[in-house]
Design a protein around this motif. Structure first.
Motif, mmCIF file in Angstrom:
data_model
loop_
_atom_site.group_PDB
_atom_site.id
_atom_site.type_symbol
_atom_site.label_atom_id
_atom_site.label_comp_id
_atom_site.label_asym_id
_atom_site.label_seq_id
_atom_site.Cartn_x
_atom_site.Cartn_y
_atom_site.Cartn_z
ATOM 1 N N GLN A 157 11.514 -11.742 -6.109
ATOM 2 C CA GLN A 157 11.083 -10.531 -6.866
ATOM 3 C C GLN A 157 9.620 -10.462 -6.994
ATOM 4 O O GLN A 157 9.234 -11.422 -7.644
ATOM 5 C CB GLN A 157 12.011 -10.278 -7.926
ATOM 6 N N ILE A 158 9.024 -9.279 -6.889
ATOM 7 C CA ILE A 158 7.583 -9.165 -7.539
ATOM 8 C C ILE A 158 7.608 -8.099 -8.313
ATOM 9 O O ILE A 158 7.936 -6.986 -8.162
ATOM 10 C CB ILE A 158 6.801 -8.691 -6.209
ATOM 11 N N LYS A 159 7.042 -8.504 -9.489
ATOM 12 C CA LYS A 159 7.070 -7.524 -10.738
ATOM 13 C C LYS A 159 5.752 -7.491 -11.616
ATOM 14 O O LYS A 159 6.056 -7.400 -12.886
ATOM 15 C CB LYS A 159 8.342 -7.631 -11.539
ATOM 16 N N SER A 160 4.895 -7.569 -11.086
ATOM 17 C CA SER A 160 3.549 -7.766 -11.847
ATOM 18 C C SER A 160 2.556 -6.624 -11.859
ATOM 19 O O SER A 160 1.254 -6.676 -11.782
ATOM 20 C CB SER A 160 2.718 -8.977 -11.366
ATOM 21 N N GLY A 161 3.090 -5.298 -11.994
ATOM 22 C CA GLY A 161 2.301 -4.212 -11.940
ATOM 23 C C GLY A 161 1.953 -3.459 -10.797
ATOM 24 O O GLY A 161 2.134 -4.313 -9.903
ATOM 25 N N PRO A 162 2.034 -2.118 -10.698
ATOM 26 C CA PRO A 162 2.065 -1.578 -9.327
ATOM 27 C C PRO A 162 0.910 -2.209 -8.468
ATOM 28 O O PRO A 162 1.061 -2.198 -7.266
ATOM 29 C CB PRO A 162 1.756 -0.106 -9.714
ATOM 30 N N ARG A 163 -0.345 -2.270 -8.710
ATOM 31 C CA ARG A 163 -1.295 -2.392 -8.037
ATOM 32 C C ARG A 163 -1.458 -3.830 -7.716
ATOM 33 O O ARG A 163 -1.507 -4.213 -6.514
ATOM 34 C CB ARG A 163 -2.767 -2.002 -8.654
ATOM 35 N N HIS A 164 -1.091 -4.835 -8.380
ATOM 36 C CA HIS A 164 -1.038 -5.998 -8.137
ATOM 37 C C HIS A 164 0.168 -6.462 -7.250
ATOM 38 O O HIS A 164 -0.015 -7.170 -6.279
ATOM 39 C CB HIS A 164 -0.934 -7.075 -9.407
ATOM 40 N N THR A 165 1.285 -5.838 -7.283
ATOM 41 C CA THR A 165 2.435 -6.261 -6.592
ATOM 42 C C THR A 165 2.158 -5.586 -5.143
ATOM 43 O O THR A 165 2.470 -6.255 -4.223
ATOM 44 C CB THR A 165 3.776 -5.207 -7.053
ATOM 45 N N LEU A 166 1.419 -4.498 -4.745
ATOM 46 C CA LEU A 166 1.244 -3.942 -3.613
ATOM 47 C C LEU A 166 0.285 -4.725 -2.923
ATOM 48 O O LEU A 166 0.159 -5.015 -1.674
ATOM 49 C CB LEU A 166 0.799 -2.483 -3.574
ATOM 50 N N ALA A 167 -0.781 -5.287 -3.618
ATOM 51 C CA ALA A 167 -1.686 -6.164 -3.045
ATOM 52 C C ALA A 167 -1.149 -7.741 -2.629
ATOM 53 O O ALA A 167 -1.268 -8.154 -1.476
ATOM 54 C CB ALA A 167 -2.868 -6.780 -4.146
ATOM 55 N N LYS A 168 -0.070 -8.170 -3.489
ATOM 56 C CA LYS A 168 0.511 -9.342 -3.183
ATOM 57 C C LYS A 168 1.315 -8.969 -1.743
ATOM 58 O O LYS A 168 1.471 -9.967 -0.874
ATOM 59 C CB LYS A 168 1.473 -9.693 -4.084
ATOM 60 N N LEU A 169 2.119 -7.820 -1.825
ATOM 61 C CA LEU A 169 3.068 -7.530 -0.628
ATOM 62 C C LEU A 169 1.912 -7.398 0.577
ATOM 63 O O LEU A 169 2.305 -7.934 1.803
ATOM 64 C CB LEU A 169 3.607 -6.234 -0.862
ATOM 65 N N ARG A 170 0.769 -6.738 0.771
ATOM 66 C CA ARG A 170 -0.129 -6.715 1.689
ATOM 67 C C ARG A 170 -0.356 -8.071 2.238
ATOM 68 O O ARG A 170 -0.582 -8.349 3.353
ATOM 69 C CB ARG A 170 -1.234 -5.826 1.237
ATOM 70 N N ASN A 171 -0.868 -8.740 1.236
ATOM 71 C CA ASN A 171 -1.125 -10.257 1.804
ATOM 72 C C ASN A 171 0.149 -11.214 2.352
ATOM 73 O O ASN A 171 -0.296 -11.872 3.297
ATOM 74 C CB ASN A 171 -1.732 -11.120 0.569
ATOM 75 N N ILE A 172 1.238 -10.825 1.991
ATOM 76 C CA ILE A 172 2.406 -11.487 2.586
ATOM 77 C C ILE A 172 2.621 -10.898 3.976
ATOM 78 O O ILE A 172 2.817 -11.781 4.962
ATOM 79 C CB ILE A 172 3.766 -11.157 1.680
ATOM 80 N N VAL A 173 2.241 -9.645 4.095
ATOM 81 C CA VAL A 173 2.676 -9.044 5.738
ATOM 82 C C VAL A 173 1.784 -9.626 6.102
ATOM 83 O O VAL A 173 1.714 -9.780 7.527
ATOM 84 C CB VAL A 173 2.762 -7.553 5.395
ATOM 85 N N LYS A 174 0.246 -9.605 5.916
ATOM 86 C CA LYS A 174 -0.804 -10.100 6.485
ATOM 87 C C LYS A 174 -1.021 -11.481 7.279
ATOM 88 O O LYS A 174 -1.368 -11.885 8.286
ATOM 89 C CB LYS A 174 -2.296 -9.633 6.157
ATOM 90 N N SER A 175 0.096 -12.544 6.361
ATOM 91 C CA SER A 175 -0.057 -13.600 6.577
ATOM 92 C C SER A 175 1.015 -14.126 7.896
ATOM 93 O O SER A 175 1.322 -15.134 7.871
ATOM 94 C CB SER A 175 0.168 -14.514 5.385
#
Length: 138
Positions: A84-102
């Motif tokens: 689960q990712i739940k640390s605010g809208p902008r931060h979560t989308l940035a984390k998700l983008r990094n996961i997908v790019k990796s």
């Protein structure tokens, strides 16, 4: 293991997850972790090795990212990794983008981010606007 293209050719017309509607050319898919719910090769979750999916969290706080790991390919339930990712809208989308790019399906980056932002938007509490009382004419 056979190629994903061969698996698609075998299962594209006989999958139990196809949902056909009248007057709609493109059938829908009811697969779990599906990003767009369109029945097509690109977003199919069973035939690809790397799959990433986004689901709403049960506590309505953030979203759950589910990915297929390469370690237990022949054990479908054990091969899914969820967190689960739940640390605010902008931060979560940035984390998700990094996961997908990796290394997880770079062609599905836009669909993953769209679904995640839609989940975040749906969890946002909307405050109704206050209606001003009208003055009575005397």
């Amino acid at each position: 293991m056979s190629s994903s293209h061969l698996q698609w050719l075998i299962t594209r017309k006989t999958s139990s997850f196809i949902l056909k509607k009248r007057n709609v050319k493109q059938p829908f898919s009811t697969e779990p972790l599906h990003l767009t719910n369109r029945h097509c090769f690109k977003y199919n979750t069973f035939i690809h090795k790397n799959v990433i999916g986004v689901e709403p969290a049960k506590d309505k706080n953030g979203f759950v990212v589910a990915m297929k790991s390469q370690k237990k390919v022949f054990k479908p339930k054990a091969s899914m990794v969820r967190f689960q990712i739940k640390s605010g809208p902008r931060h979560t989308l940035a984390k998700l983008r990094n996961i997908v790019k990796s290394g997880y399906r770079k062609d599905c980056t836009g669909a993953v981010l769209k679904k995640a932002s839609a989940i975040i938007r749906s969890e946002k509490v909307r405050v109704p606007k206050k209606v001003k009382p009208t003055k009575k004419a005397e």
